[in-house]
Design an enzyme around this catalytic site. Structure first.
Site, PDB file in Angstrom:
ATOM      1  CG  ASN A  86      19.993 -43.666 -44.455  1.00  0.00           C
ATOM      2  OD1 ASN A  86      20.223 -42.826 -43.593  1.00  0.00           O
ATOM      3  ND2 ASN A  86      20.347 -43.512 -45.710  1.00  0.00           N
ATOM      4  CB  VAL A  95      18.901 -50.930 -50.719  1.00  0.00           C
ATOM      5  CG1 VAL A  95      19.288 -52.389 -50.916  1.00  0.00           C
ATOM      6  CG2 VAL A  95      18.943 -50.182 -52.043  1.00  0.00           C
ATOM      7  CG  HIS A  99      23.164 -50.085 -47.175  1.00  0.00           C
ATOM      8  ND1 HIS A  99      21.889 -50.623 -47.160  1.00  0.00           N
ATOM      9  CD2 HIS A  99      23.018 -48.782 -47.475  1.00  0.00           C
ATOM     10  CE1 HIS A  99      21.013 -49.675 -47.454  1.00  0.00           C
ATOM     11  NE2 HIS A  99      21.667 -48.531 -47.640  1.00  0.00           N
TER      12      HIS A  99
HETATM   13  P1  5GP Z   1      19.671 -46.208 -48.492  1.00  0.00           P
HETATM   14  O1  5GP Z   1      18.789 -45.131 -49.050  1.00  0.00           O
HETATM   15  O2  5GP Z   1      18.934 -47.522 -48.425  1.00  0.00           O
HETATM   16  O3  5GP Z   1      20.352 -45.873 -47.233  1.00  0.00           O
HETATM   17  O4  5GP Z   1      20.849 -46.363 -49.540  1.00  0.00           O
HETATM   18  C1  5GP Z   1      20.773 -47.169 -50.669  1.00  0.00           C
HETATM   19  C2  5GP Z   1      21.880 -46.729 -51.584  1.00  0.00           C
HETATM   20  O5  5GP Z   1      22.077 -47.743 -52.526  1.00  0.00           O
HETATM   21  C3  5GP Z   1      21.543 -45.434 -52.353  1.00  0.00           C
HETATM   22  O6  5GP Z   1      22.525 -44.465 -52.076  1.00  0.00           O
HETATM   23  C4  5GP Z   1      21.557 -45.884 -53.809  1.00  0.00           C
HETATM   24  O7  5GP Z   1      22.121 -44.925 -54.673  1.00  0.00           O
HETATM   25  C5  5GP Z   1      22.374 -47.163 -53.761  1.00  0.00           C
HETATM   26  N1  5GP Z   1      22.003 -48.149 -54.769  1.00  0.00           N
HETATM   27  C6  5GP Z   1      20.731 -48.550 -55.081  1.00  0.00           C
HETATM   28  N2  5GP Z   1      20.764 -49.495 -56.041  1.00  0.00           N
HETATM   29  C7  5GP Z   1      22.083 -49.694 -56.333  1.00  0.00           C
HETATM   30  C8  5GP Z   1      22.745 -50.551 -57.250  1.00  0.00           C
HETATM   31  O8  5GP Z   1      22.153 -51.314 -57.994  1.00  0.00           O
HETATM   32  N3  5GP Z   1      24.114 -50.491 -57.272  1.00  0.00           N
HETATM   33  C9  5GP Z   1      24.807 -49.644 -56.459  1.00  0.00           C
HETATM   34  N4  5GP Z   1      26.139 -49.655 -56.574  1.00  0.00           N
HETATM   35  N5  5GP Z   1      24.205 -48.822 -55.581  1.00  0.00           N
HETATM   36  C10 5GP Z   1      22.860 -48.839 -55.513  1.00  0.00           C
END
Ligand code: 5GP
Ligand code: ZN
Length: 113
Positions: A86, A95, A99
């Site tokens: 994303n 985040v 990733h």
């Molecule tokens: P995005 O929405 O940025 O593509 O994905 C961020 C991902 O990071 C989400 O699926 C969320 O659940 C995960 N995430 C956010 N904070 C943490 C954390 O502190 N630890 C872990 N293991 N995953 C996290």
């Protein structure tokens, strides 16, 4: 350092780490949306795909190969899985540290649009 993924990478915050090498760290997503939901994160902080440079080409390829290896370990390689990066607000990135999501263990077309 305010980035949650940088804190996980340096061991300051806990996570279920599944893989680590010089370039990337992989750990379980804290809010999994599927039986297998792993994040493959660059060890070096890069905000998003928008900040990638030509010299990062092999790093991005490495993320995909680590995902392939983790999918095989999770037993989902044959059935298949999704790899998602994303990017930015409209991409749903929450985040701000690049990733790759490895998501599988269920039939994705019924669970995600
Ligand atoms: P995005 O929405 O940025 O593509 O994905 C961020 C991902 O990071 C989400 O699926 C969320 O659940 C995960 N995430 C956010 N904070 C943490 C954390 O502190 N630890 C872990 N293991 N995953 C996290
Ligand atoms: Zn970071």
């Amino acid at each position: 350092m305010s980035c949650i993924f940088c804190k996980i990478i340096c061991g300051e915050s806990p996570a279920q780490i599944l893989f680590r090498d010089d370039l990337v760290t992989a750990f379980r997503d804290i809010h999994p949306i599927a039986p297998t939901h792993i994040l493959i994160v660059t060890n070096r902080h890069i905000d998003s795909v928008n900040e990638l440079e030509p010299e990062d080409e092999s790093l991005v390829g490495h993320m995909a190969l680590v995902a392939k290896q983790l999918a095989a370990q999770a037993g989902i390689a044959e059935d298949g899985y999704r790899l998602i990066i994303n990017t930015g607000v409209h991409g749903g990135q929450t985040v701000i540290h690049i990733h790759l999501h490895l998501i599988g263990g269920w039939l994705a077309r019924f669970a995600l649009k």
